[in-house]
Write a protein that holds these residues in place. Sequence first.
Motif, PDB file in Angstrom:
ATOM      1  N   GLU A   1       8.997  10.934   4.485  1.00 18.29           N
ATOM      2  CA  GLU A   1       9.976  11.843   5.060  1.00 18.29           C
ATOM      3  C   GLU A   1      11.242  11.092   5.477  1.00 18.29           C
ATOM      4  OE1 GLU A   1       9.919  14.896   4.876  1.00 18.29           O
ATOM      5  OE2 GLU A   1       7.844  15.269   4.339  1.00 18.29           O
ATOM      6  N   THR A   2      11.060   9.896   5.990  1.00 18.24           N
ATOM      7  CA  THR A   2      12.215   9.082   6.363  1.00 18.24           C
ATOM      8  C   THR A   2      13.062   8.769   5.146  1.00 18.24           C
ATOM      9  OG1 THR A   2      10.938   8.073   8.143  1.00 18.24           O
ATOM     10  CG2 THR A   2      12.928   6.926   7.453  1.00 18.24           C
ATOM     11  N   ILE A   3      12.404   8.412   4.066  1.00 19.17           N
ATOM     12  CA  ILE A   3      13.141   8.096   2.840  1.00 19.17           C
ATOM     13  C   ILE A   3      13.949   9.305   2.382  1.00 19.17           C
ATOM     14  CG2 ILE A   3      12.905   7.559   0.390  1.00 19.17           C
ATOM     15  CD1 ILE A   3      10.383   5.903   1.167  1.00 19.17           C
ATOM     16  N   ILE A   4      13.311  10.455   2.385  1.00 17.11           N
ATOM     17  CA  ILE A   4      14.004  11.666   1.927  1.00 17.11           C
ATOM     18  C   ILE A   4      15.208  11.955   2.815  1.00 17.11           C
ATOM     19  CG2 ILE A   4      13.797  14.164   1.654  1.00 17.11           C
ATOM     20  CD1 ILE A   4      10.832  13.659   0.880  1.00 17.11           C
TER      21      ILE A   4
ATOM     22  N   GLY B   1       0.810  -1.211   0.000  1.00 17.46           N
ATOM     23  CA  GLY B   1       0.000   0.000   0.000  1.00 17.46           C
ATOM     24  C   GLY B   1       0.839   1.254   0.000  1.00 17.46           C
ATOM     25  N   ARG B   2       0.127   2.335   0.017  1.00 17.88           N
ATOM     26  CA  ARG B   2       0.740   3.646  -0.116  1.00 17.88           C
ATOM     27  C   ARG B   2       1.713   3.956   1.018  1.00 17.88           C
ATOM     28  NH1 ARG B   2      -3.076   8.961  -0.785  1.00 17.88           N
ATOM     29  NH2 ARG B   2      -1.436  10.510  -0.984  1.00 17.88           N
ATOM     30  N   PHE B   3       2.776   4.654   0.682  1.00 19.42           N
ATOM     31  CA  PHE B   3       3.729   5.090   1.696  1.00 19.42           C
ATOM     32  C   PHE B   3       3.091   6.198   2.541  1.00 19.42           C
ATOM     33  CE2 PHE B   3       6.551   2.810  -0.949  1.00 19.42           C
ATOM     34  CZ  PHE B   3       7.715   2.567  -0.247  1.00 19.42           C
ATOM     35  N   SER B   4       3.285   6.110   3.843  1.00 20.18           N
ATOM     36  CA  SER B   4       2.745   7.153   4.713  1.00 20.18           C
ATOM     37  C   SER B   4       3.639   8.389   4.627  1.00 20.18           C
ATOM     38  CB  SER B   4       2.697   6.663   6.164  1.00 20.18           C
ATOM     39  OG  SER B   4       4.019   6.537   6.667  1.00 20.18           O
ATOM     40  N   PHE B   5       3.117   9.455   5.139  1.00 21.98           N
ATOM     41  CA  PHE B   5       3.890  10.699   5.162  1.00 21.98           C
ATOM     42  C   PHE B   5       5.207  10.505   5.922  1.00 21.98           C
ATOM     43  CE2 PHE B   5       5.015  14.718   7.204  1.00 21.98           C
ATOM     44  CZ  PHE B   5       5.093  15.542   6.085  1.00 21.98           C
ATOM     45  N   GLU B   6       5.116   9.805   7.050  1.00 25.77           N
ATOM     46  CA  GLU B   6       6.322   9.595   7.858  1.00 25.77           C
ATOM     47  C   GLU B   6       7.344   8.762   7.096  1.00 25.77           C
ATOM     48  OE1 GLU B   6       3.230   9.323   9.044  1.00 25.77           O
ATOM     49  OE2 GLU B   6       3.314  11.119  10.305  1.00 25.77           O
ATOM     50  N   GLU B   7       6.859   7.737   6.402  1.00 22.30           N
ATOM     51  CA  GLU B   7       7.776   6.902   5.626  1.00 22.30           C
ATOM     52  C   GLU B   7       8.453   7.723   4.540  1.00 22.30           C
ATOM     53  OE1 GLU B   7       6.183   2.346   5.521  1.00 22.30           O
ATOM     54  OE2 GLU B   7       4.905   3.812   4.559  1.00 22.30           O
TER      55      GLU B   7
ATOM     56  N   ASN C   1      11.506   2.385  -6.528  1.00 18.86           N
ATOM     57  CA  ASN C   1      10.428   2.753  -7.444  1.00 18.86           C
ATOM     58  C   ASN C   1       9.690   3.997  -6.954  1.00 18.86           C
ATOM     59  OD1 ASN C   1      10.725   0.788  -9.425  1.00 18.86           O
ATOM     60  ND2 ASN C   1       9.477  -0.696  -8.313  1.00 18.86           N
ATOM     61  N   TYR C   2       9.412   4.019  -5.675  1.00 25.97           N
ATOM     62  CA  TYR C   2       8.661   5.147  -5.124  1.00 25.97           C
ATOM     63  C   TYR C   2       9.470   6.438  -5.246  1.00 25.97           C
ATOM     64  CZ  TYR C   2       5.536   7.755  -2.112  1.00 25.97           C
ATOM     65  OH  TYR C   2       4.661   8.699  -1.633  1.00 25.97           O
ATOM     66  N   TRP C   3      10.756   6.292  -5.011  1.00 27.14           N
ATOM     67  CA  TRP C   3      11.621   7.464  -5.149  1.00 27.14           C
ATOM     68  C   TRP C   3      11.564   7.986  -6.590  1.00 27.14           C
ATOM     69  CZ3 TRP C   3      14.407  10.738  -2.150  1.00 27.14           C
ATOM     70  CH2 TRP C   3      15.300  11.575  -2.816  1.00 27.14           C
ATOM     71  N   ASN C   4      11.750   7.087  -7.523  1.00 27.10           N
ATOM     72  CA  ASN C   4      11.837   7.513  -8.922  1.00 27.10           C
ATOM     73  C   ASN C   4      10.519   8.038  -9.484  1.00 27.10           C
ATOM     74  OD1 ASN C   4      14.586   6.999  -9.305  1.00 27.10           O
ATOM     75  ND2 ASN C   4      14.205   4.821  -9.637  1.00 27.10           N
TER      76      ASN C   4
ATOM     77  N   ALA D   1      20.032  -0.123   2.172  1.00 25.52           N
ATOM     78  CA  ALA D   1      20.295   0.452   3.493  1.00 25.52           C
ATOM     79  C   ALA D   1      19.088   1.255   3.974  1.00 25.52           C
ATOM     80  CB  ALA D   1      21.536   1.341   3.430  1.00 25.52           C
ATOM     81  N   ILE D   2      18.461   1.949   3.053  1.00 21.27           N
ATOM     82  CA  ILE D   2      17.262   2.714   3.409  1.00 21.27           C
ATOM     83  C   ILE D   2      16.138   1.752   3.791  1.00 21.27           C
ATOM     84  CG2 ILE D   2      15.479   4.272   2.520  1.00 21.27           C
ATOM     85  CD1 ILE D   2      17.690   5.549   0.763  1.00 21.27           C
ATOM     86  N   ALA D   3      16.007   0.681   2.984  1.00 21.94           N
ATOM     87  CA  ALA D   3      14.945  -0.294   3.246  1.00 21.94           C
ATOM     88  C   ALA D   3      15.122  -0.950   4.613  1.00 21.94           C
ATOM     89  CB  ALA D   3      14.931  -1.350   2.140  1.00 21.94           C
ATOM     90  N   ALA D   4      16.380  -1.111   5.022  1.00 22.06           N
ATOM     91  CA  ALA D   4      16.645  -1.741   6.317  1.00 22.06           C
ATOM     92  C   ALA D   4      16.080  -0.913   7.470  1.00 22.06           C
ATOM     93  CB  ALA D   4      18.148  -1.933   6.496  1.00 22.06           C
ATOM     94  N   ARG D   5      15.859   0.360   7.221  1.00 17.92           N
ATOM     95  CA  ARG D   5      15.324   1.243   8.265  1.00 17.92           C
ATOM     96  C   ARG D   5      13.837   1.497   8.106  1.00 17.92           C
ATOM     97  NH1 ARG D   5      20.436   1.908   7.560  1.00 17.92           N
ATOM     98  NH2 ARG D   5      21.825   2.660   9.199  1.00 17.92           N
ATOM     99  N   LEU D   6      13.242   0.860   7.117  1.00 13.42           N
ATOM    100  CA  LEU D   6      11.800   0.994   6.918  1.00 13.42           C
ATOM    101  C   LEU D   6      11.169  -0.395   6.946  1.00 13.42           C
ATOM    102  CD1 LEU D   6      11.629   3.678   4.106  1.00 13.42           C
ATOM    103  CD2 LEU D   6      10.561   3.863   6.335  1.00 13.42           C
ATOM    104  N   PRO D   7      10.740  -0.832   8.101  1.00 12.87           N
ATOM    105  CA  PRO D   7      10.208  -2.187   8.235  1.00 12.87           C
ATOM    106  C   PRO D   7       9.080  -2.458   7.246  1.00 12.87           C
ATOM    107  CG  PRO D   7      10.385  -1.109  10.365  1.00 12.87           C
ATOM    108  CD  PRO D   7      10.676  -0.065   9.337  1.00 12.87           C
ATOM    109  N   GLY D   8       9.176  -3.594   6.583  1.00 11.82           N
ATOM    110  CA  GLY D   8       8.115  -3.990   5.675  1.00 11.82           C
ATOM    111  C   GLY D   8       8.226  -3.444   4.273  1.00 11.82           C
TER     112      GLY D   8
END
Length: 345
Positions: free
Chosen positions: A77-80, A69-75, A107-110, A92-99
């Motif tokens: 911001e964490t990615i950015i 599902g859709r990335f939350s606002f917090e997710e 993909n979401y970034w791009n 490495a980024i994914a390791a800090r975003l469970p699930g």
Amino acid sequence: MGRSPCLEKKIGLKKGPWTPEEDQKLIDYIKKHGYGNWRTLPKNAGLERCGKSCRLRWTNYLRPDIKRGRFSFEEEETIIQLHSIMGNKWSAIAARLPGRTDNEIKNYWNTHIRKRLLKLGIDPVTHSPRLDLLDITSILNSSVYSSSHHHQENMLRLMMGDGNHHQPLINPEILKLATSLFSNSQHRHQNQNNSTTYEFNTVNKTEVNQDQTGYNMIGNQVLQSCFPSMDQFTEFQDLMPVTTVQDLMPLFPLNQEDVYSTSNFSLEPFYSDFASVLTTPSSSPTSLDSSSTTYINSSTCSTEDEKESHCNNFISASERCPEYSFDVNGFLQFQETKDHWDIVI
DNA sequence: AAAGTCTTCAACCGCCGGCGA
DNA sequence: CTCGCCGGCGGTTGAAGACTT
């Protein structure tokens, strides 16, 4: 170096989208035997796929702990924030975003974040404004939009606090926040003179709703907050207690024509002033070449009195906050135009 | 309604580093 | 030390769906 890609493909193994039957075979096998040797797994599981394809399907799609599902606002911001530190280190980024998987984040970034940053005039690689705001030679070739008479008032607040219980405002923490704010909040657009300007819009808090995933919405329009997080907003309020900030949520529409300020006090000059302080050297006066006249956060004024008032206030600010002041003498100048003066810093 | 265009994202590809023989 | 295998990573592709004309 390396090895040839899946050798299996040479012997006609299947490629392309996975069928539900294949998915089930993979799930069943891993449930029973776990995953380990991906090379032999497909054969043992009865799949006509290469091991690599199986591993990818499992890690990116079938794994039970995957959050869909859709990335939350917090997710988001964490990615950015993580991307600004790590760059394209998706795993490495994914390791800090469970699930979330590296592929999903990439993909979401791009498809979303990168485009949004570009739209806001921010370089998605460096996370800095595409116009380097910390480079005076660069900023000197642009102008920053401002027209409100609150401009000067905010500048004074910025430089010396409110004169009562607030500290002089320009300190490293403020600058850090301001940099963050500025890079998160600006809208670039071309003005009639074809020079780059920045516009800061605000919306009334009452117009904003949060959807289930935490996005700020006006109607169906997703808004981009200039604050990386609510914590930073709170921190900002502590450092910069301007009452109007508390009354407003500074949010920025994806399409700036969609929403405009309904407040009688715009934050726009406030942010513009931040940019000015960040980009203006505190000591050496800038020589002003009339052939390339430069306006940094220029205010406008239409009467001699206003002009004088601006000047006095800047000088006053300089005296009250000498540590951070501009060298006003010989520094503050006015550029006369057809119907007003521009303050030229 | 149809055709064209754009967007999304699952899947693939090539490369790399670690490891054991 | 070299070689081959394996898992993992980041960049890219292309089918499918969404959207626009």
